[in-house]
Design a protein around this motif. Sequence first.
Motif, PDB file in Angstrom:
ATOM      1  N   GLY A 110      30.864  28.608 -29.041  1.00 13.37           N
ATOM      2  CA  GLY A 110      31.154  27.125 -29.009  1.00 13.37           C
ATOM      3  C   GLY A 110      30.233  26.546 -30.227  1.00 13.37           C
ATOM      4  N   GLY A 111      29.795  27.471 -31.021  1.00 20.62           N
ATOM      5  CA  GLY A 111      28.968  26.795 -32.102  1.00 20.62           C
ATOM      6  C   GLY A 111      27.402  26.812 -31.572  1.00 20.62           C
ATOM      7  N   LYS A 112      27.171  27.175 -30.280  1.00 25.85           N
ATOM      8  CA  LYS A 112      25.835  27.208 -29.902  1.00 25.85           C
ATOM      9  C   LYS A 112      25.355  28.615 -29.580  1.00 25.85           C
ATOM     10  CE  LYS A 112      26.368  22.893 -28.945  1.00 25.85           C
ATOM     11  NZ  LYS A 112      27.278  22.416 -29.871  1.00 25.85           N
ATOM     12  N   ILE A 113      23.981  28.762 -29.645  1.00 25.95           N
ATOM     13  CA  ILE A 113      23.589  29.821 -29.673  1.00 25.95           C
ATOM     14  C   ILE A 113      22.809  30.094 -28.048  1.00 25.95           C
ATOM     15  CG2 ILE A 113      21.592  31.854 -30.394  1.00 25.95           C
ATOM     16  CD1 ILE A 113      22.156  30.598 -33.453  1.00 25.95           C
ATOM     17  N   PHE A 114      23.056  31.242 -27.564  1.00 30.21           N
ATOM     18  CA  PHE A 114      22.615  31.411 -26.317  1.00 30.21           C
ATOM     19  C   PHE A 114      21.463  32.495 -26.140  1.00 30.21           C
ATOM     20  CE2 PHE A 114      26.118  28.947 -25.519  1.00 30.21           C
ATOM     21  CZ  PHE A 114      25.636  27.888 -24.725  1.00 30.21           C
ATOM     22  N   TYR A 115      20.248  32.572 -25.686  1.00 28.67           N
ATOM     23  CA  TYR A 115      19.579  33.581 -25.454  1.00 28.67           C
ATOM     24  C   TYR A 115      19.263  34.012 -24.153  1.00 28.67           C
ATOM     25  CZ  TYR A 115      18.077  32.322 -30.100  1.00 28.67           C
ATOM     26  OH  TYR A 115      17.935  31.738 -31.389  1.00 28.67           O
ATOM     27  N   THR A 116      19.059  35.217 -23.584  1.00 29.35           N
ATOM     28  CA  THR A 116      18.703  35.804 -22.193  1.00 29.35           C
ATOM     29  C   THR A 116      17.248  34.949 -22.122  1.00 29.35           C
ATOM     30  OG1 THR A 116      17.477  37.511 -23.073  1.00 29.35           O
ATOM     31  CG2 THR A 116      19.937  37.739 -22.699  1.00 29.35           C
ATOM     32  N   ALA A 117      16.870  34.946 -20.670  1.00 25.77           N
ATOM     33  CA  ALA A 117      15.563  34.344 -20.311  1.00 25.77           C
ATOM     34  C   ALA A 117      14.368  35.220 -21.201  1.00 25.77           C
ATOM     35  CB  ALA A 117      15.544  34.551 -18.680  1.00 25.77           C
ATOM     36  N   GLU A 118      14.554  36.510 -21.117  1.00 28.41           N
ATOM     37  CA  GLU A 118      13.229  37.244 -22.086  1.00 28.41           C
ATOM     38  C   GLU A 118      13.494  36.839 -23.510  1.00 28.41           C
ATOM     39  OE1 GLU A 118      16.015  38.762 -20.120  1.00 28.41           O
ATOM     40  OE2 GLU A 118      14.981  39.058 -18.361  1.00 28.41           O
ATOM     41  N   GLU A 119      14.626  36.840 -23.797  1.00 26.17           N
ATOM     42  CA  GLU A 119      14.455  36.451 -25.325  1.00 26.17           C
ATOM     43  C   GLU A 119      13.660  35.193 -25.662  1.00 26.17           C
ATOM     44  OE1 GLU A 119      18.564  39.047 -27.094  1.00 26.17           O
ATOM     45  OE2 GLU A 119      18.795  36.934 -26.065  1.00 26.17           O
ATOM     46  N   ALA A 120      14.369  34.064 -24.704  1.00 25.71           N
ATOM     47  CA  ALA A 120      13.659  32.680 -24.939  1.00 25.71           C
ATOM     48  C   ALA A 120      12.186  32.878 -24.888  1.00 25.71           C
ATOM     49  CB  ALA A 120      14.487  31.841 -23.947  1.00 25.71           C
ATOM     50  N   LYS A 121      11.621  33.471 -23.759  1.00 24.28           N
ATOM     51  CA  LYS A 121      10.146  33.540 -23.336  1.00 24.28           C
ATOM     52  C   LYS A 121       9.549  34.105 -24.757  1.00 24.28           C
ATOM     53  CE  LYS A 121       6.875  34.823 -19.922  1.00 24.28           C
ATOM     54  NZ  LYS A 121       6.880  35.268 -18.424  1.00 24.28           N
ATOM     55  N   GLU A 122      10.242  35.346 -25.338  1.00 19.99           N
ATOM     56  CA  GLU A 122       9.517  35.925 -26.166  1.00 19.99           C
ATOM     57  C   GLU A 122       9.398  35.173 -27.435  1.00 19.99           C
ATOM     58  OE1 GLU A 122      11.131  39.590 -29.035  1.00 19.99           O
ATOM     59  OE2 GLU A 122      10.849  39.910 -27.160  1.00 19.99           O
ATOM     60  N   LEU A 123      10.428  34.217 -27.673  1.00 25.15           N
ATOM     61  CA  LEU A 123      10.385  33.206 -28.761  1.00 25.15           C
ATOM     62  C   LEU A 123       9.823  31.965 -28.634  1.00 25.15           C
ATOM     63  CD1 LEU A 123      14.107  33.673 -29.935  1.00 25.15           C
ATOM     64  CD2 LEU A 123      12.199  34.538 -31.270  1.00 25.15           C
ATOM     65  N   GLY A 124       9.183  31.704 -27.436  1.00 26.52           N
ATOM     66  CA  GLY A 124       8.502  30.693 -27.353  1.00 26.52           C
ATOM     67  C   GLY A 124       9.184  29.185 -26.899  1.00 26.52           C
ATOM     68  N   PHE A 125      10.736  29.492 -26.354  1.00 22.97           N
ATOM     69  CA  PHE A 125      11.319  28.490 -26.011  1.00 22.97           C
ATOM     70  C   PHE A 125      11.269  28.027 -24.695  1.00 22.97           C
ATOM     71  CE2 PHE A 125      14.590  30.301 -29.381  1.00 22.97           C
ATOM     72  CZ  PHE A 125      13.966  29.523 -30.244  1.00 22.97           C
ATOM     73  N   MET A 126      10.556  28.701 -23.736  1.00 22.47           N
ATOM     74  CA  MET A 126      10.322  28.537 -22.313  1.00 22.47           C
ATOM     75  C   MET A 126       9.478  27.183 -22.206  1.00 22.47           C
ATOM     76  SD  MET A 126      12.774  30.544 -20.896  1.00 22.47           S
ATOM     77  CE  MET A 126      12.328  30.453 -19.173  1.00 22.47           C
ATOM     78  N   PRO A 127      10.014  25.969 -21.407  1.00 20.52           N
ATOM     79  CA  PRO A 127       9.256  25.071 -21.311  1.00 20.52           C
ATOM     80  C   PRO A 127       7.983  25.268 -20.469  1.00 20.52           C
ATOM     81  CG  PRO A 127      11.072  24.721 -19.920  1.00 20.52           C
ATOM     82  CD  PRO A 127      11.215  25.813 -20.804  1.00 20.52           C
TER      83      PRO A 127
END
Length: 93
Positions: free
Chosen positions: A6-23
Amino acid sequence: MPKEVGGKIFYTAEEAKELGFMPSPEEIARNEAILAAFDQTIRETGPAPEGTAPGFGGRFSDDLDGTEWEGWTQDATGQWFDQDGNPVNEGNQ
């Protein structure tokens, strides 16, 4: 691997943590307080005036706006229709 839906990009929890996206826990607590205040405001707000669309209006009134499903509608039975009014089956999406 990131997945686009739907035009949005979804990451796994591991990918998000690695990219620094986790709050941080502080960010989570601050945002939970903001949402609690918002929920309280919504509970205290009366219904929309007669003859107006519910919601916030504008771009916040339709979650499908700006996606490949823009213009799609759903009837009371749960059947989806594309922007031209044609029924959409699960396999046709």
